[in-house]
Design an enzyme around this catalytic site. Structure first.
Site, short mmCIF file in Angstrom:
data_model
loop_
_atom_site.label_atom_id
_atom_site.label_comp_id
_atom_site.label_asym_id
_atom_site.label_seq_id
_atom_site.Cartn_x
_atom_site.Cartn_y
_atom_site.Cartn_z
N ASP A 124 -10.20 -16.71 -31.56
CA ASP A 124 -8.77 -17.02 -31.57
C ASP A 124 -8.57 -18.36 -32.27
O ASP A 124 -9.42 -19.25 -32.18
CB ASP A 124 -8.20 -17.11 -30.16
CG ASP A 124 -8.15 -15.75 -29.47
OD1 ASP A 124 -7.89 -14.75 -30.15
OD2 ASP A 124 -8.36 -15.70 -28.25
N ASP B 226 -4.07 -9.97 -32.28
CA ASP B 226 -3.14 -10.13 -31.15
C ASP B 226 -1.69 -10.16 -31.63
O ASP B 226 -0.80 -9.59 -30.99
CB ASP B 226 -3.43 -11.44 -30.40
CG ASP B 226 -4.83 -11.51 -29.82
OD1 ASP B 226 -5.38 -10.45 -29.49
OD2 ASP B 226 -5.36 -12.62 -29.71
#
Length: 197
Positions: free
Chosen positions: A143, A177
């Protein structure tokens, strides 16, 4: 929308997702951060693959999560195929394609990253490292997108959180995401158009 166009969308999102993750993994050490703007930073973290870093406990928790995701992606893939075949709304087809791309993007991390990268703890990782950090199906999801739009102490008079330090929007996420979030937003906002007959 044709199945070919839907698959092209999936591939495009996957390529952007994986290129961004590989770039971050091979150029940033864990927790390195670059300010793009005050409210947008590139901040490298890794997690076990669930939202906000939640983990399934136990020796087989990560394996279970990865296998569940693979089964889910097969179901989403069929949903996309079936939606195109039934000539469903383009809103629905685009949303399902984005969900498929996002889920598949994070599965790639979970399945492969543990065996193709070494760890990123003190220095950037090496792609196809001779000493990988994990095993098959036990990779960590990369991420990097962080949007702390507002950060500060809340007024003391505010119930529950008063006087505490607070960051509005403290989630750190990736392109996969983001694709899933956009898709869910589309399905909520354009619900009638997506599912209408």
């Amino acid at each position: 929308m044709s199945l070919r166009k839907a698959y092209l969308l999936v591939i495009l999102v996957l390529v952007v997702d994986q290129l961004s993750k590989i770039y971050i993994k091979t150029n940033f050490a864990l927790n390195d951060e670059v300010y793009v703007f005050e409210w947008f930073r590139i901040h490298f973290i890794e997690n076990e693959g669930m939202a906000w870093g939640v983990e399934i406990p136990g020796a087989y928790g990560k394996l279970f999560l990865t296998l569940f995701r693979i089964v889910a992606v097969c179901g989403i893939g069929y949903w996309l195929y079936d939606s195109v075949k039934k000539k469903c709304s383009n809103y629905l087809i685009v949303a399902v394609a984005l969900i498929l791309a996002g889920a598949f993007g994070n599965i790639i991390d979970s399945v492969f990253y543990g065996v193709i990268f070494n760890d990123s703890i003190h220095e950037p990782a090496t792609l196809f490292a001779s000493n990988p950090y994990g095993t098959w199906f036990h990779g960590k999801v990369v991420d990097m997108l962080y949007f702390p739009i507002w950060e500060g102490n809340l007024p003391k008079w505010l119930p529950l959180w008063g006087g505490k330090h607070f960051t509005f929007f403290n989630a750190i996420f990736n392109v996969a995401d983001m694709a899933i979030s956009v898709a869910v937003g589309m399905l909520i906002v354009f619900n009638k158009k997506a599912f209408g007959k």
